[in-house]
Write a protein that holds these residues in place. Structure first.
Motif, short mmCIF file in Angstrom:
data_model
loop_
_atom_site.label_atom_id
_atom_site.label_comp_id
_atom_site.label_asym_id
_atom_site.label_seq_id
_atom_site.Cartn_x
_atom_site.Cartn_y
_atom_site.Cartn_z
N UNK A 89 92.30 81.37 67.54
CA UNK A 89 91.99 82.76 67.88
C UNK A 89 90.69 82.87 68.67
N UNK A 90 90.08 81.76 68.93
CA UNK A 90 88.81 81.74 69.64
C UNK A 90 88.95 82.20 71.09
N UNK A 91 87.89 82.81 71.60
CA UNK A 91 87.85 83.20 73.02
C UNK A 91 86.95 82.24 73.80
N UNK A 92 86.63 81.10 73.20
CA UNK A 92 85.78 80.11 73.85
C UNK A 92 86.63 79.19 74.72
N UNK A 93 87.17 79.75 75.80
CA UNK A 93 87.97 78.98 76.74
C UNK A 93 87.60 79.43 78.16
N UNK A 94 88.25 78.90 79.15
CA UNK A 94 87.93 79.19 80.54
C UNK A 94 88.05 80.67 80.87
N UNK A 95 89.15 81.31 80.40
CA UNK A 95 89.38 82.73 80.70
C UNK A 95 88.58 83.67 79.81
N UNK A 96 87.97 83.15 78.73
CA UNK A 96 87.23 83.96 77.75
C UNK A 96 88.12 85.03 77.11
N UNK A 97 89.41 84.70 76.93
CA UNK A 97 90.39 85.62 76.35
C UNK A 97 91.29 84.88 75.38
N UNK A 98 91.89 85.66 74.48
CA UNK A 98 92.96 85.12 73.65
C UNK A 98 94.25 85.15 74.46
N UNK A 99 95.19 84.31 74.09
CA UNK A 99 96.50 84.30 74.75
C UNK A 99 97.20 85.63 74.46
N UNK A 100 97.61 86.39 75.47
CA UNK A 100 98.23 87.71 75.24
C UNK A 100 99.59 87.64 74.54
N UNK A 101 100.23 86.48 74.51
CA UNK A 101 101.53 86.34 73.84
C UNK A 101 101.37 86.12 72.35
N UNK A 102 100.16 85.80 71.91
CA UNK A 102 99.88 85.55 70.50
C UNK A 102 99.38 86.83 69.84
N UNK A 103 99.72 87.00 68.57
CA UNK A 103 99.27 88.17 67.81
C UNK A 103 98.89 87.74 66.41
N UNK A 104 98.21 88.63 65.69
CA UNK A 104 97.84 88.31 64.31
C UNK A 104 98.79 89.00 63.35
N UNK A 105 98.93 88.39 62.18
CA UNK A 105 99.77 88.93 61.12
C UNK A 105 99.18 88.50 59.79
N UNK A 106 99.53 89.22 58.75
CA UNK A 106 99.04 88.89 57.43
C UNK A 106 100.17 88.29 56.61
N UNK A 107 99.94 87.09 56.07
CA UNK A 107 100.92 86.44 55.20
C UNK A 107 100.24 86.22 53.86
N UNK A 108 100.73 86.90 52.85
CA UNK A 108 100.05 86.87 51.56
C UNK A 108 98.73 87.60 51.70
N UNK A 109 97.65 86.95 51.35
CA UNK A 109 96.31 87.53 51.50
C UNK A 109 95.55 86.91 52.67
#
Length: 93
Positions: free
Chosen positions: A16-36
């Motif tokens: 989930x880091x933005x420490x890459x060349x584009x300084x962005x997260x991959x737009x195709x990836x999303x977050x979700x909650x599984x359990x806690x």
């Protein structure tokens, strides 16, 4: 167990880091909650022949997409019965 289809899904974690060349997260990836626990990545939905154990369908979506949204695409015409976990409750609708 009769012949049928087993459906399931698993989360493929991604950084989930933005420490890459584009300084962005991959737009195709999303977050979700599984359990806690919160996870970031994609989800792999899988359809397996219950009799042979062979995978016949794989669909990759964003992690925040619910399992049941892909159930119709994982099912096949020859599937007498569909087996799945609680993420597939209400599949008959």
């Amino acid at each position: 167990m009769k012949g049928g289809i087993i459906v399931g899904a698993t989360i493929i974690n991604a950084p989930s880091s933005t420490k890459n060349v584009e300084k962005k997260r991959d737009p195709k990836m999303h977050q979700t909650k599984k359990g806690n626990e919160w996870r970031f990545g994609m989800k792999c939905h899988i359809g397996v022949n219950a009799r042979s154990g062979l995978v016949h369908t794989i669909i990759v979506t964003a992690a925040n997409e619910h399992d049941i949204t892909q159930a119709a695409d994982l099912n096949r015409e020859d599937g007498e019965v569909v087996y799945g976990d609680s993420g597939y409750l209400g599949i008959q609708k």
